[in-house]
Structure formats: structure tokens, C-alpha cells
Design a protein around this motif. Structure first.
Motif, PDB file in Angstrom:
ATOM      1  N   LYS A 179      51.017  32.202  63.694  1.00 62.03           N
ATOM      2  CA  LYS A 179      49.777  32.199  64.462  1.00 62.03           C
ATOM      3  C   LYS A 179      49.769  31.004  65.415  1.00 62.03           C
ATOM      4  O   LYS A 179      50.638  30.133  65.327  1.00 62.03           O
ATOM      5  CB  LYS A 179      48.569  32.122  63.525  1.00 62.03           C
TER       6      LYS A 179
ATOM      7  N   ASN B  49      52.261  34.456  59.729  1.00 56.93           N
ATOM      8  CA  ASN B  49      51.637  35.701  60.159  1.00 56.93           C
ATOM      9  C   ASN B  49      52.321  36.923  59.550  1.00 56.93           C
ATOM     10  O   ASN B  49      52.119  38.032  60.012  1.00 56.93           O
ATOM     11  CB  ASN B  49      51.675  35.787  61.691  1.00 56.93           C
TER      12      ASN B  49
ATOM     13  N   HIS C 233      45.046  27.607  64.821  1.00 49.78           N
ATOM     14  CA  HIS C 233      44.450  28.541  63.856  1.00 49.78           C
ATOM     15  C   HIS C 233      43.786  27.813  62.704  1.00 49.78           C
ATOM     16  O   HIS C 233      42.704  28.193  62.250  1.00 49.78           O
ATOM     17  CB  HIS C 233      45.513  29.494  63.324  1.00 49.78           C
TER      18      HIS C 233
END
Length: 265
Positions: free
Chosen positions: A258, A114, A262
């Protein structure tokens, strides 16, 4: 340190600092002005000399539309690497490259990252393992011509910082299929799978991985002062002028990955 290298090191810092100082009023007067770093630049000097490390420089950033100091940094590096081709890879191209050139396991774990810096950490290992060449952070600059730094028989070259006690990953040079890079990729994937956000970007995907992989080994190394340094031409302000506060050092460890589901979407 070689006297000539010391002089070019000092000169690059002086020139870089002048550029930074002048960039503040420039961007006050022209706040929206940006300069395009090319996605590809061919070698300016052709050579018949063969080398294990391909004559390719790789860089990435969140955008190739850069501020004046970042662009001047790019130009300085091109001057120091005239016999090398240059390739800039965007955020979107990184993802596409990894999708097309790695396993599903690596690709899916990459997608969990991320943070742009963490993504770039893993991408540089993958592209250098597959293609070979030289990776250089966007805020780093050579202090000596790259063709003189890398010898024709070098399989890989790493640089050390902190009084030559720690390896860094802001400069990496290798021939393709380097087993140390394969090991580093596997360790990054393992860290992601185990959600090792507690060790931050540095330990999960960054220099901590290189230091772990090279522990007990004896690779070819150089001091950063004789090879490549950071922050001469630019700083966080100019590098992230269009994305303030987005540098990896500002990210909370809990936000580095994440959710596990995901990659299913």
C-alpha cells in the motif's frame, strides 16, 4: 528415504488425488457447500514427553470455510498429529495478534502489505518466534506422524526442496525466541521499508528471506519428501474457489504494498 515413509508419501498422494477428482463433481452438485475448519482443536492424545518445540500447529487462510479437498487435507493432517493441538488464525486475528504482540514498527509495516500470502509470511515468523510450534500451509500435508518427525531436543526444523538445495517456509517448526526468526522478521520489515517489490512475494516476505537468513548456517533440516509435501489433496482451484485469481503468483509486484501514508490513517 525410509521405506515406510516412502509408502506413506505415495499413499497420501494417491488418497489426495482421489479426493481432488471426486471434489470436482461434488462441488458441481453442491457449489455453495463449505466445511468449517475449527479455530481450535485440542490434542487427541496426551503425552508427558517434553519437547523444545511446543506441540502446537498453526495455520491461516483467507477463510476457515473451506472446500471439500481443503477440509479433507486438514483432517489428514490431524490424523498425523494427534498429540498436537491445532490453531487456525483468521486474517483479522493475524492483524490483531501482531498489533498486540509486536512493536509499532513491525505492526505498521505489516499493515502496508497488500497481499494475503505476504501477510501470512510475516505473521508465521512472528507467531512462531513468540509462541513456538509448527506452521503448515493450508495446502500442505504431513507424510509421517509429526511426533516422529520432531525430536524432543530439536530447537528448530526446516525442510528443503529442489533436490534439497532450497529452504521453504510452507513448513516451519521452532521453539520460541529463535534468533533466526528474529533475524527473518527484521529482514522482512527492512524489505517492506525499502519497498522491495521488485523481488516479489517470494523474495520480500517468503522463502527467499528464510534462505537469506540461513545462508552459511547449519540448522536441522529434513527433505520435504520425508516430512511434508504440497498439493496432494488440493490445488489452486479448490483453495481459491471463493476468491479466484487471488493467489500471490497472480499479483503484480507493483501492487504488493500500500502507499507509504497508509499507516497514518
Amino acid at each position: 528415504m525410509n521405506a515406510l515413509i516412502f509408502i506413506t508419501n505415495r499413499l497420501s498422494k494417491i488418497i489426495g488425488n482421489i479426493c481432488k477428482i471426486l471434489a470436482y463433481p461434488f462441488h458441481m452438485i453442491f457449489p455453495k457447500k463449505r466445511f468449517a475448519i475449527p479455530f481450535y482443536s485440542k490434542a487427541k492424545i496426551t503425552t508427558k514427553k517434553q519437547s523444545k518445540i511446543p506441540r502446537i500447529i498453526w495455520q491461516t487462510n483467507y477463510s476457515n470455510r473451506s472446500t471439500l479437498p481443503v477440509y479433507l487435507n486438514y483432517l489428514f493432517n490431524r490424523l498425523m498429529s494427534l498429540s498436537y493441538e491445532y490453531r487456525y488464525v483468521s486474517t483479522e486475528e493475524r492483524l490483531e495478534y501482531i498489533k498486540n504482540n509486536t512493536s509499532d514498527e513491525i505492526y505498521n509495516n505489516y499493515r502496508l502489505l497488500n497481499d494475503g500470502a505476504a501477510q501470512a509470511d510475516l505473521w508465521r515468523l512472528i507467531v512462531l518466534y513468540n509462541e513456538g510450534g509448527v506452521y503448515l500451509d493450508i495446502d500442505a500435508n504431513f507424510v509421517w506422524p509429526l511426533g516422529c518427525i520432531l525430536k524432543k531436543d530439536d530447537p528448530a526444523v526446516y525442510i528443503k526442496i529442489k533436490n534439497n538445495t532450497h529452504y521453504t517456509n510452507y513448513f516451519l517448526a521452532t521453539a520460541p525466541d529463535n534468533p533466526d526468526f528474529a533475524e527473518a522478521i527484521a529482514l522482512v520489515v527492512k524489505n517492506i521499508q525499502q519497498r522491495r517489490t521488485d523481488i516479489g512475494v517470494y523474495g520480500m516476505t517468503g522463502p527467499g528471506v528464510i534462505n537469506e537468513v540461513l545462508k552459511g548456517k547449519n540448522p536441522i533440516t529434513r527433505s520435504h519428501r520425508e516430512t511434508c509435501i504440497q498439493g496432494s489433496f488440493t490445488n489452486e482451484h479448490f483453495q481459491y474457489l471463493d476468491k479466484p485469481g487471488s493467489k500471490w503468483t497472480h499479483k503484480k509486484p507493483s501492487n504488493l504494498l500500500k502507499g507509504k501514508d497508509h499507516t497514518e490513517h
